[in-house]
Structures are given as structure tokens and as C-alpha cells.
Design a protein around this motif. Structure first.
Motif, PDB file in Angstrom:
ATOM      1  N   ALA A 190       0.806  -1.216   0.000  1.00  0.00           N
ATOM      2  CA  ALA A 190       0.000   0.000   0.000  1.00  0.00           C
ATOM      3  C   ALA A 190       0.843   1.271   0.000  1.00  0.00           C
ATOM      4  O   ALA A 190       0.343   2.335  -0.368  1.00  0.00           O
ATOM      5  CB  ALA A 190      -0.928   0.006   1.213  1.00  0.00           C
ATOM      6  N   ASP A 191       2.093   1.181   0.411  1.00  0.00           N
ATOM      7  CA  ASP A 191       2.918   2.376   0.512  1.00  0.00           C
ATOM      8  C   ASP A 191       4.001   2.457  -0.560  1.00  0.00           C
ATOM      9  O   ASP A 191       4.879   3.319  -0.501  1.00  0.00           O
ATOM     10  CB  ASP A 191       3.558   2.472   1.900  1.00  0.00           C
ATOM     11  CG  ASP A 191       4.385   1.243   2.261  1.00  0.00           C
ATOM     12  OD1 ASP A 191       4.280   0.213   1.566  1.00  0.00           O
ATOM     13  OD2 ASP A 191       5.134   1.310   3.255  1.00  0.00           O
ATOM     14  N   ASP A 193       5.049   2.857  -4.751  1.00  0.00           N
ATOM     15  CA  ASP A 193       4.518   3.508  -5.949  1.00  0.00           C
ATOM     16  C   ASP A 193       3.719   2.545  -6.815  1.00  0.00           C
ATOM     17  O   ASP A 193       4.130   1.397  -7.055  1.00  0.00           O
ATOM     18  CB  ASP A 193       5.657   4.090  -6.784  1.00  0.00           C
ATOM     19  CG  ASP A 193       6.302   5.302  -6.142  1.00  0.00           C
ATOM     20  OD1 ASP A 193       5.716   5.860  -5.201  1.00  0.00           O
ATOM     21  OD2 ASP A 193       7.400   5.697  -6.589  1.00  0.00           O
ATOM     22  N   ALA A 376       0.032   1.963  -4.185  1.00  0.00           N
ATOM     23  CA  ALA A 376      -0.360   3.187  -3.486  1.00  0.00           C
ATOM     24  C   ALA A 376      -1.360   3.962  -4.342  1.00  0.00           C
ATOM     25  O   ALA A 376      -1.294   3.935  -5.586  1.00  0.00           O
ATOM     26  CB  ALA A 376       0.865   4.044  -3.201  1.00  0.00           C
ATOM     27  N   LEU A 380      -1.891  10.081  -3.859  1.00  0.00           N
ATOM     28  CA  LEU A 380      -1.695  10.190  -2.414  1.00  0.00           C
ATOM     29  C   LEU A 380      -0.234  10.548  -2.117  1.00  0.00           C
ATOM     30  O   LEU A 380       0.673   9.827  -2.531  1.00  0.00           O
ATOM     31  CB  LEU A 380      -2.054   8.870  -1.737  1.00  0.00           C
ATOM     32  CG  LEU A 380      -2.121   8.872  -0.206  1.00  0.00           C
ATOM     33  CD1 LEU A 380      -3.266   9.748   0.280  1.00  0.00           C
ATOM     34  CD2 LEU A 380      -2.294   7.438   0.310  1.00  0.00           C
ATOM     35  N   ARG A 385       0.904   7.940   2.938  1.00  0.00           N
ATOM     36  CA  ARG A 385       0.728   6.515   2.685  1.00  0.00           C
ATOM     37  C   ARG A 385       0.981   5.726   3.973  1.00  0.00           C
ATOM     38  O   ARG A 385       1.902   6.034   4.721  1.00  0.00           O
ATOM     39  CB  ARG A 385       1.694   6.029   1.607  1.00  0.00           C
ATOM     40  CG  ARG A 385       1.503   6.688   0.255  1.00  0.00           C
ATOM     41  CD  ARG A 385       2.583   6.211  -0.713  1.00  0.00           C
ATOM     42  NE  ARG A 385       2.520   6.924  -1.982  1.00  0.00           N
ATOM     43  CZ  ARG A 385       3.408   6.782  -2.963  1.00  0.00           C
ATOM     44  NH1 ARG A 385       4.429   5.929  -2.804  1.00  0.00           N
ATOM     45  NH2 ARG A 385       3.283   7.464  -4.074  1.00  0.00           N
ATOM     46  N   GLU A 386       0.176   4.723   4.197  1.00  0.00           N
ATOM     47  CA  GLU A 386       0.412   3.833   5.335  1.00  0.00           C
ATOM     48  C   GLU A 386       0.601   2.414   4.830  1.00  0.00           C
ATOM     49  O   GLU A 386      -0.003   1.998   3.841  1.00  0.00           O
ATOM     50  CB  GLU A 386      -0.742   3.926   6.330  1.00  0.00           C
ATOM     51  CG  GLU A 386      -0.860   5.325   6.922  1.00  0.00           C
ATOM     52  CD  GLU A 386      -1.427   5.336   8.326  1.00  0.00           C
ATOM     53  OE1 GLU A 386      -1.322   4.311   9.035  1.00  0.00           O
ATOM     54  OE2 GLU A 386      -1.983   6.384   8.712  1.00  0.00           O
ATOM     55  N   ARG A 394      -4.443   2.059   2.264  1.00  0.00           N
ATOM     56  CA  ARG A 394      -5.347   2.247   1.129  1.00  0.00           C
ATOM     57  C   ARG A 394      -4.689   1.698  -0.133  1.00  0.00           C
ATOM     58  O   ARG A 394      -3.780   2.308  -0.692  1.00  0.00           O
ATOM     59  CB  ARG A 394      -5.707   3.728   0.984  1.00  0.00           C
ATOM     60  CG  ARG A 394      -6.662   4.200   2.069  1.00  0.00           C
ATOM     61  CD  ARG A 394      -6.898   5.693   2.031  1.00  0.00           C
ATOM     62  NE  ARG A 394      -5.793   6.414   2.647  1.00  0.00           N
ATOM     63  CZ  ARG A 394      -5.763   7.744   2.796  1.00  0.00           C
ATOM     64  NH1 ARG A 394      -6.768   8.478   2.351  1.00  0.00           N
ATOM     65  NH2 ARG A 394      -4.724   8.324   3.379  1.00  0.00           N
ATOM     66  N   HIS A 395      -5.145   0.541  -0.543  1.00  0.00           N
ATOM     67  CA  HIS A 395      -4.614  -0.125  -1.731  1.00  0.00           C
ATOM     68  C   HIS A 395      -5.440   0.282  -2.950  1.00  0.00           C
ATOM     69  O   HIS A 395      -6.657   0.111  -2.957  1.00  0.00           O
ATOM     70  CB  HIS A 395      -4.681  -1.645  -1.574  1.00  0.00           C
ATOM     71  CG  HIS A 395      -3.948  -2.191  -0.393  1.00  0.00           C
ATOM     72  ND1 HIS A 395      -4.511  -2.261   0.872  1.00  0.00           N
ATOM     73  CD2 HIS A 395      -2.699  -2.713  -0.278  1.00  0.00           C
ATOM     74  CE1 HIS A 395      -3.646  -2.801   1.710  1.00  0.00           C
ATOM     75  NE2 HIS A 395      -2.540  -3.093   1.041  1.00  0.00           N
TER      76      HIS A 395
END
Length: 421
Positions: A190-191, A193, A376, A380, A385-386, A394-395
Motif C-alpha cells: 500500500a505504501d 509507488d 499506493a 496520495l 501513505r500507510e 489504502r490499496h
């Protein structure tokens, strides 16, 4: 280890492989499936809703489908229409894997398709499942030219339930008949690119072991600790001594990472208790260090505790082995991605990823490779990003077409190479 042929050679062969336009055609359906899976997340080994959604998504395809006996797995075998024996006298098969379970996390993404059950696809397995369905659909279109078979491993229970080991026990590696010759998997991040893939030859993810320690002493009044044997003081000593030991006894280039995640003891501030307990996470990156840690760390704990006149009961559990990519298959993984999407999007990691993964069970038995794929949200900022496992992870599903296309090409190109051997 010898390298595999250039993956572009398979494209020029008689094997017809899907194009980016083919993947774009099925992308809306994959996005819809991903979002339905995301809303209906399930945990562990029993995923009846997920299993039903996957079966509905592949209904009507000319494939062999079986489900697990002890878990809600699905194994799909796609038979190639141009099957031929390789140099070992068998029709080759390649395995692709996608895991399907979620986590006990209350979602806080703000998605309009967010789960509201206190469970969440915080690790992106909804994307893994939809991407594997997409690869199946793409390869099914061109199945008549495939010179071998593809096994699709839809796996429950990756998040701490050893679903891969259980599926291996039920025969997934031999689902096509002969054992698969190569296996591939990909994990979203999720974090990272969007659209960038990561892998490396050799050790890729850590082994995970758990050490549970019970230090037993003698309780007494806190004002007179010398009349007892304080397990909390000795347990606190262990926290530091474990860290010091690994820095002096293990090579920093073949590391070991120790974290004391739980430390419990005592019932009141004026009481020295009889016992205290610690639970320790141990991460290692090679089979040699994994084996050493299993022997040396419990002995270290027992010796240190005994030196203070107390007793230690140590339970050491090897949960997962390291995920070790076959060198040649990892090069093939990265080269295939670079050929499809450009070399700037295929990143060779300098170091292993410190997390653990039960696809290690598969790679311990057959050659293959595992990697990560960035998803990601496109707009965002990096600072917002988490990572996976966060309630705010958030995928994006914008990469699903590429995800499916890449998996399809890994299987198709590798079969073409195997058929030429």
C-alpha cells in the motif's frame, strides 16, 4: 545457478500470450470483484463467502476446480491445448498463487466499499485474489497454445494459519499430475509507488520463529526483594542480553532481528511475583541462521536465568521458514516485468524484506520467485501513505490489469521455456 532463457523468447514462440488490451478488457470486472471481496472480508482458514465469490467469478471456464477438505481453498488447473512433454518426460506445469484472508483490523480507509465488520483486507489479499482470477481468465483465452498446465492456488490462512503448508499437505503442488516445475507469487504494498515491482534472487523474506519464556523465581514482599528471587528483574535482563548476544554472535550480513513483543508479570507494585513471561519474535533470513537461533537462543536464556538462581522454561516454535527465491527464477520474474512494463518499473531489492510469508513453504519444495507490487493510491502524497496492516492502508485497484497480465505472462512464458528444454 544457471540462468533461464530471456523471457522475451517465449513471446516470439508459438505460445500466444495476452496483451495489455486484453487485460484492460477484463479490468472492470476485476475491480468489481476486488471491491466485493473487500466488503466481505473473512479471517483464517474458513472463508465460505470468499470461496463462493471466486467460484462464481470463474464459472463457465474450461478448467478443473477442486476445493480443500480442511480449509476453504480453491485449486484450479488449466490444461494447455498444446501440451507436450519436456526433457524429463512429463508435461510441465507452473503454479500461480493468491492468498485470500484478511485481518482482525477495524477499517479506517474512508473507502465507500470499506468493510464494517471489524475485519479488513489490510494486507491487500483482496487484490491478490482478484489478480489471480484475472490471470486465469487471460490465460484461458489463449489456452489452446499453452504447451503445459497452470495451477492456480487460491489460498486461505496466510495471516498466521499456515494455509500454504496445509494446501501443500492436500496436494496443491501435484494438482496437475506431475509436480509443478516453477511457482510464482506477488504481494501488493500500500505504501509503494503504483505499478512498480520488487524482488531479488536468494533470501527475500524472513523466517519467523516465536520464543515463549517463563521465568520462575520466588515471590516475596517488594520491600525485601533479597528474601525472594525476582523474575521481573531477571526477565528485564533478558531483554537487553538477547539483543547484545545477537550483535556479537551473528553476522550482520546474515542478520537476526529479535523483538520482545510481550512482557507480563506481577499483580501489584508491592509484590515480587513468583513468575514472569516474555514472548519473543525472531526473524532470520537463511536456513543456517534459523537453525542456529533455534538451538542457541533457548540455551542462552536458560543459562542466563540459572546464573541468577532462577529457572526458565523455554518454548521455541519455528513458525515459518525464510522465503528464498531461486536465483534464476527471480531473474526471470524481474526480466518478465521489465519486458512488459519497462525496466524502470522492475526494482531489484538490495536487501531482503523483513516480513514473513508462508509462500516460503512452496519455495522450499519447488523453484520459484516471490516479489512485491506497489499499489499506493496514485495521487496520495508519500507522507500520507500507510503500510500494509494499518487500518488506514489504502490499496489502489488501478494496478489490477497489470497485476493479472504479469501473472499470466509469468506462467505462459515459463511454460514456453520448459517446453523447449
Amino acid at each position: 545457478m544457471s540462468s533461464l532463457p530471456d523471457p522475451t523468447e517465449a513471446v516470439a514462440s508459438s505460445v500466444h500470450l495476452p496483451t495489455a488490451d486484453d487485460a484492460a478488457d477484463i479490468a472492470p470486472g476485476l475491480v468489481a470483484l476486488r471491491r466485493e471481496l473487500h466488503e466481505n472480508v473473512e479471517l483464517g482458514l474458513d472463508l465460505p463467502i470468499t470461496q463462493k465469490l471466486v467460484r462464481e467469478a470463474i464459472e463457465g471456464l474450461d478448467v478443473e476446480v477442486s476445493t480443500g477438505e480442511g480449509l476453504s481453498s480453491i485449486v484450479v488447473v488449466l490444461r494447455g491445448g498444446a501440451r507436450r512433454k519436456d526433457s524429463t518426460g512429463v508435461v510441465p506445469a507452473v503454479l500461480l498463487r493468491g492468498d485470500m484472508d484478511g485481518l482482525p483490523v477495524t477499517e479506517a480507509t474512508g473507502f465507500d466499499f470499506a468493510a464494517t465488520s471489524g475485519r479488513m483486507h489490510a494486507c491487500g489479499h483482496d487484490l491478490h485474489t482478484a489478480g489471480l482470477v484475472g490471470a486465469l481468465k487471460l490465460l484461458h483465452r489463449d489456452r489452446e497454445s499453452l504447451p503445459g498446465d497452470v495451477v492456480f492456488m487460491f489460498q486461505p490462512g496466510e495471516e498466521g494459519y499456515d494455509g500454504a503448508g496445509k494446501m501443500i499437505g492436500e496436494g496443491v503442488l501435484d494438482a496437475a499430475g506431475p509436480r509443478v516445475k516453477a511457482a510464482f507469487g506477488i504481494h501488493v504494498s500500500a505504501d509503494a509507488d503504483l505499478g512498480v515491482a520488487f524482488s531479488r534472487p536468494g533470501p527475500y523474506m524472513a523466517a519467523f520463529s516465536k520464543m515463549t519464556i517463563t521465568v520462575t523465581g520466588k515471590g516475596t514482599h517488594a520491600s525485601r526483594p533479597a528474601t525472594g528471587k525476582d523474575p521481573i528483574q531477571v526477565g528485564a535482563m533478558l531483554v537487553g542480553q538477547l539483543q547484545e548476544y545477537v550483535t556479537r554472535r551473528f553476522d550482520i550480513f546474515d542478520p537476526i532481528v529479535i523483538t520482545v513483543g510481550q512482557f507480563n508479570g506481577g499483580t501489584a507494585p508491592n509484590v515480587v511475583p513468583d513468575s514472569a513471561s516474555l514472548v519473543v519474535s525472531v526473524r532470520t533470513f537463511s536456513e543456517t541462521v534459523t537453525a542456529r537461533a533455534e538451538v542457541e537462543l533457548p540455551q542462552l536464556v536458560r543459562d542466563l536465568v540459572a546464573a541468577h538462581g532462577l529457572n526458565a522454561d523455554v518454548d521455541y516454535e519455528s513458525v515459518l521458514p525464510p522465503t528464498i527465491n531461486d536465483d534464476a527464477e527471480a531473474e526471470f520474474f524481474l526480466s518478465t516485468f521489465a519486458d512488459l512494463f519497462g525496466p524502470e518499473r522492475a526494482v531489484r531489492r538490495a536487501n531482503p524484506h523483513p516480513g514473513s510469508e508462508d509462500f516460503s513453504r512452496v519455495l522450499a519444495q519447488v523453484p520459484g520467485a516471490y516479489g512485491h507490487f506497489g499499489v499506493a493510491l496514485p495521487n496520495l502524497p508519500v507522507a500520507e501513505r500507510e503500510a500494509n496492516h494499518s487500518p488506514r492502508a489504502r490499496h489502489s485497484d488501478d494496478g489490477l490489469a497489470d497485476h493479472a497480465l504479469f501473472l499470466a505472462h509469468l506462467a505462459g512464458r515459463r511454460l514456453a521455456q520448459l517446453a523447449e528444454d
